[in-house]
Scaffold this motif. Sequence first.
Motif, PDB file in Angstrom:
ATOM      1  N   PRO A 166       0.859  -1.240  -0.076  1.00  0.00           N
ATOM      2  CA  PRO A 166       0.055   0.138   0.039  1.00  0.00           C
ATOM      3  C   PRO A 166       0.900   1.233  -0.054  1.00  0.00           C
ATOM      4  CG  PRO A 166      -0.855  -1.582   1.703  1.00  0.00           C
ATOM      5  CD  PRO A 166       0.491  -1.977   1.009  1.00  0.00           C
ATOM      6  N   THR A 167       2.147   1.247   0.488  1.00  0.00           N
ATOM      7  CA  THR A 167       2.919   2.519   0.544  1.00  0.00           C
ATOM      8  C   THR A 167       3.352   2.504  -1.007  1.00  0.00           C
ATOM      9  OG1 THR A 167       3.539   2.069   2.912  1.00  0.00           O
ATOM     10  CG2 THR A 167       5.209   3.161   1.304  1.00  0.00           C
ATOM     11  N   SER A 168       3.902   1.631  -1.523  1.00  0.00           N
ATOM     12  CA  SER A 168       4.558   1.850  -3.094  1.00  0.00           C
ATOM     13  C   SER A 168       4.435   0.657  -3.903  1.00  0.00           C
ATOM     14  CB  SER A 168       5.896   2.174  -2.685  1.00  0.00           C
ATOM     15  OG  SER A 168       6.582   2.319  -4.057  1.00  0.00           O
ATOM     16  N   ASP A 169       3.959   0.548  -5.074  1.00  0.00           N
ATOM     17  CA  ASP A 169       4.084  -0.414  -5.949  1.00  0.00           C
ATOM     18  C   ASP A 169       5.513  -0.865  -6.334  1.00  0.00           C
ATOM     19  OD1 ASP A 169       1.407  -0.691  -6.196  1.00  0.00           O
ATOM     20  OD2 ASP A 169       1.143   0.155  -8.182  1.00  0.00           O
ATOM     21  N   SER A 170       5.944  -2.038  -6.786  1.00  0.00           N
ATOM     22  CA  SER A 170       7.394  -2.457  -7.273  1.00  0.00           C
ATOM     23  C   SER A 170       7.844  -1.987  -8.355  1.00  0.00           C
ATOM     24  CB  SER A 170       7.162  -3.736  -6.694  1.00  0.00           C
ATOM     25  OG  SER A 170       8.572  -4.285  -7.191  1.00  0.00           O
ATOM     26  N   VAL A 171       9.080  -1.683  -8.529  1.00  0.00           N
ATOM     27  CA  VAL A 171       9.751  -1.337  -9.767  1.00  0.00           C
ATOM     28  C   VAL A 171       9.311  -2.671 -10.706  1.00  0.00           C
ATOM     29  CG1 VAL A 171      11.985  -1.302 -10.908  1.00  0.00           C
ATOM     30  CG2 VAL A 171      11.354   0.136  -8.893  1.00  0.00           C
ATOM     31  N   LYS A 172       9.529  -3.606  -9.961  1.00  0.00           N
ATOM     32  CA  LYS A 172       9.502  -5.308 -10.670  1.00  0.00           C
ATOM     33  C   LYS A 172       8.341  -5.248 -11.690  1.00  0.00           C
ATOM     34  CE  LYS A 172       8.746  -9.857 -10.132  1.00  0.00           C
ATOM     35  NZ  LYS A 172       8.871 -11.115  -9.521  1.00  0.00           N
ATOM     36  N   THR A 173       7.130  -4.770 -11.342  1.00  0.00           N
ATOM     37  CA  THR A 173       5.927  -4.866 -12.068  1.00  0.00           C
ATOM     38  C   THR A 173       5.201  -3.562 -12.450  1.00  0.00           C
ATOM     39  OG1 THR A 173       4.758  -5.070 -10.016  1.00  0.00           O
ATOM     40  CG2 THR A 173       5.018  -7.058 -10.962  1.00  0.00           C
ATOM     41  N   LYS A 174       6.165  -2.653 -12.593  1.00  0.00           N
ATOM     42  CA  LYS A 174       5.922  -1.070 -13.032  1.00  0.00           C
ATOM     43  C   LYS A 174       5.240  -1.105 -14.282  1.00  0.00           C
ATOM     44  CE  LYS A 174       8.038   3.372 -13.608  1.00  0.00           C
ATOM     45  NZ  LYS A 174       9.196   4.093 -13.487  1.00  0.00           N
ATOM     46  N   ILE A 175       4.153  -0.510 -14.371  1.00  0.00           N
ATOM     47  CA  ILE A 175       3.526  -0.204 -15.649  1.00  0.00           C
ATOM     48  C   ILE A 175       4.443   0.934 -16.677  1.00  0.00           C
ATOM     49  CG2 ILE A 175       1.511   1.079 -16.717  1.00  0.00           C
ATOM     50  CD1 ILE A 175       0.857  -1.367 -15.249  1.00  0.00           C
ATOM     51  N   SER A 176       4.393   0.474 -18.002  1.00  0.00           N
ATOM     52  CA  SER A 176       5.204   1.298 -18.819  1.00  0.00           C
ATOM     53  C   SER A 176       4.298   1.480 -19.996  1.00  0.00           C
ATOM     54  CB  SER A 176       6.293   0.316 -19.388  1.00  0.00           C
ATOM     55  OG  SER A 176       5.937  -0.775 -19.948  1.00  0.00           O
ATOM     56  N   SER A 177       4.680   1.973 -21.109  1.00  0.00           N
ATOM     57  CA  SER A 177       3.859   2.343 -22.452  1.00  0.00           C
ATOM     58  C   SER A 177       3.738   1.039 -23.121  1.00  0.00           C
ATOM     59  CB  SER A 177       4.779   3.386 -22.972  1.00  0.00           C
ATOM     60  OG  SER A 177       5.944   3.047 -23.477  1.00  0.00           O
ATOM     61  N   GLU A 178       4.588  -0.006 -22.575  1.00  0.00           N
ATOM     62  CA  GLU A 178       4.579  -1.224 -23.729  1.00  0.00           C
ATOM     63  C   GLU A 178       3.503  -1.995 -22.652  1.00  0.00           C
ATOM     64  OE1 GLU A 178       7.693   0.015 -23.013  1.00  0.00           O
ATOM     65  OE2 GLU A 178       7.504   1.004 -25.007  1.00  0.00           O
ATOM     66  N   THR A 179       2.885  -1.857 -21.535  1.00  0.00           N
ATOM     67  CA  THR A 179       2.088  -2.560 -21.036  1.00  0.00           C
ATOM     68  C   THR A 179       0.752  -2.796 -21.657  1.00  0.00           C
ATOM     69  OG1 THR A 179       2.661  -1.673 -18.821  1.00  0.00           O
ATOM     70  CG2 THR A 179       0.619  -3.060 -18.880  1.00  0.00           C
ATOM     71  N   GLN A 180       0.493  -4.373 -22.008  1.00  0.00           N
ATOM     72  CA  GLN A 180      -0.822  -4.777 -22.513  1.00  0.00           C
ATOM     73  C   GLN A 180      -1.653  -5.537 -21.772  1.00  0.00           C
ATOM     74  OE1 GLN A 180       0.828  -6.935 -25.962  1.00  0.00           O
ATOM     75  NE2 GLN A 180       1.333  -5.131 -27.069  1.00  0.00           N
ATOM     76  N   ARG A 181      -1.126  -6.142 -20.654  1.00  0.00           N
ATOM     77  CA  ARG A 181      -1.956  -6.914 -19.583  1.00  0.00           C
ATOM     78  C   ARG A 181      -1.834  -6.155 -18.275  1.00  0.00           C
ATOM     79  NH1 ARG A 181      -6.239  -9.876 -20.398  1.00  0.00           N
ATOM     80  NH2 ARG A 181      -5.328 -11.694 -19.157  1.00  0.00           N
ATOM     81  N   LEU A 182      -3.043  -5.936 -17.809  1.00  0.00           N
ATOM     82  CA  LEU A 182      -3.032  -5.288 -16.472  1.00  0.00           C
ATOM     83  C   LEU A 182      -3.384  -5.968 -15.384  1.00  0.00           C
ATOM     84  CD1 LEU A 182      -3.042  -2.710 -14.765  1.00  0.00           C
ATOM     85  CD2 LEU A 182      -5.341  -2.096 -15.509  1.00  0.00           C
ATOM     86  N   LEU A 183      -3.083  -5.945 -14.037  1.00  0.00           N
ATOM     87  CA  LEU A 183      -3.779  -6.498 -13.187  1.00  0.00           C
ATOM     88  C   LEU A 183      -3.742  -5.225 -12.053  1.00  0.00           C
ATOM     89  CD1 LEU A 183      -4.593  -8.544 -11.206  1.00  0.00           C
ATOM     90  CD2 LEU A 183      -2.170  -8.997 -10.372  1.00  0.00           C
ATOM     91  N   MET A 184      -4.994  -4.988 -11.887  1.00  0.00           N
ATOM     92  CA  MET A 184      -5.112  -3.916 -10.917  1.00  0.00           C
ATOM     93  C   MET A 184      -5.642  -4.476  -9.588  1.00  0.00           C
ATOM     94  SD  MET A 184      -7.904  -0.604 -11.327  1.00  0.00           S
ATOM     95  CE  MET A 184      -7.845   0.768  -9.933  1.00  0.00           C
ATOM     96  N   LEU A 185      -5.069  -4.173  -8.454  1.00  0.00           N
ATOM     97  CA  LEU A 185      -5.704  -4.571  -7.117  1.00  0.00           C
ATOM     98  C   LEU A 185      -6.157  -3.236  -6.364  1.00  0.00           C
ATOM     99  CD1 LEU A 185      -2.603  -6.669  -6.111  1.00  0.00           C
ATOM    100  CD2 LEU A 185      -4.698  -7.383  -7.251  1.00  0.00           C
ATOM    101  N   ILE A 186      -7.448  -3.663  -5.692  1.00  0.00           N
ATOM    102  CA  ILE A 186      -7.877  -2.666  -4.835  1.00  0.00           C
ATOM    103  C   ILE A 186      -8.042  -2.947  -3.427  1.00  0.00           C
ATOM    104  CG2 ILE A 186      -9.926  -1.116  -4.575  1.00  0.00           C
ATOM    105  CD1 ILE A 186     -10.696  -1.668  -7.599  1.00  0.00           C
ATOM    106  N   ASN A 187      -7.665  -2.283  -2.572  1.00  0.00           N
ATOM    107  CA  ASN A 187      -7.249  -2.689  -1.111  1.00  0.00           C
ATOM    108  C   ASN A 187      -8.353  -1.923  -0.153  1.00  0.00           C
ATOM    109  OD1 ASN A 187      -4.849  -4.302  -1.110  1.00  0.00           O
ATOM    110  ND2 ASN A 187      -4.284  -2.397  -2.526  1.00  0.00           N
TER     111      ASN A 187
END
Length: 222
Positions: A166-187
């Motif tokens: 909840p404090t910060s997403d990880s660089v590992k799974t960071k969204i980019s301009s090339e992202t085509q498949r999204l996983l969105m989590l709502i807490n």
Amino acid sequence: MPNISVSEEFRAICPTFKGAAIIASVSNSPTSKALWQEITDECCQLKSAYTTDSIKERSGIAATRAAYRKAGKDPSRYRPACEQLARRALQGEDLYSIDTIVDIGNLVSLSTGYATAMLDLEKIEGEEIILRLGKSDDIYEGIGRGRLNIESLPVYCDSATGIATPTSDSVKTKISSETQRLLMLINAYDGDSENLHFSINKAIALLKQYANAQNVEQFIYE
């Protein structure tokens, strides 16, 4: 679709927790004027309802902070991103426009008080994701935060490492301009089913309108 589970140690500090996952094929882009206007309007509504002092009492934020404290983590030092974002808006500071997908996550967070995670699904390893408490040997690099001490911090982990807090997403799974498949989590740390369903519906509508979301799937886990 990955299977998402919640560890018993996490349930012990936040028995009210409910989470939602949205998976979709998306097209990312620079944020449009229309989307940014929605964010601006939401900030105005936030200012009419809260101050920088009272925002901590918003249900979703208060419950997230309470879980941090129960786990032994200072919620002011490791401030949840949903609170960080709201405080910035309430202080009259400019919000940063990142891209369409990330800004949609921020808009949902501003609207609901819930921490959201916008993750590139194709960067997630394995088929299982678990929400647990961080360990002393966990290595985690937060977006814009550098190396983050996530010991006792709620963290989603794939088969290899942490992918979101909840404090910060990880660089590992960071969204980019090339992202085509999204996983969105709502807490929804407060477990408010009505607000969680509102969050899901709002997120899907925004993703369809601004990110051409298709093949949308959703589920709730707790």
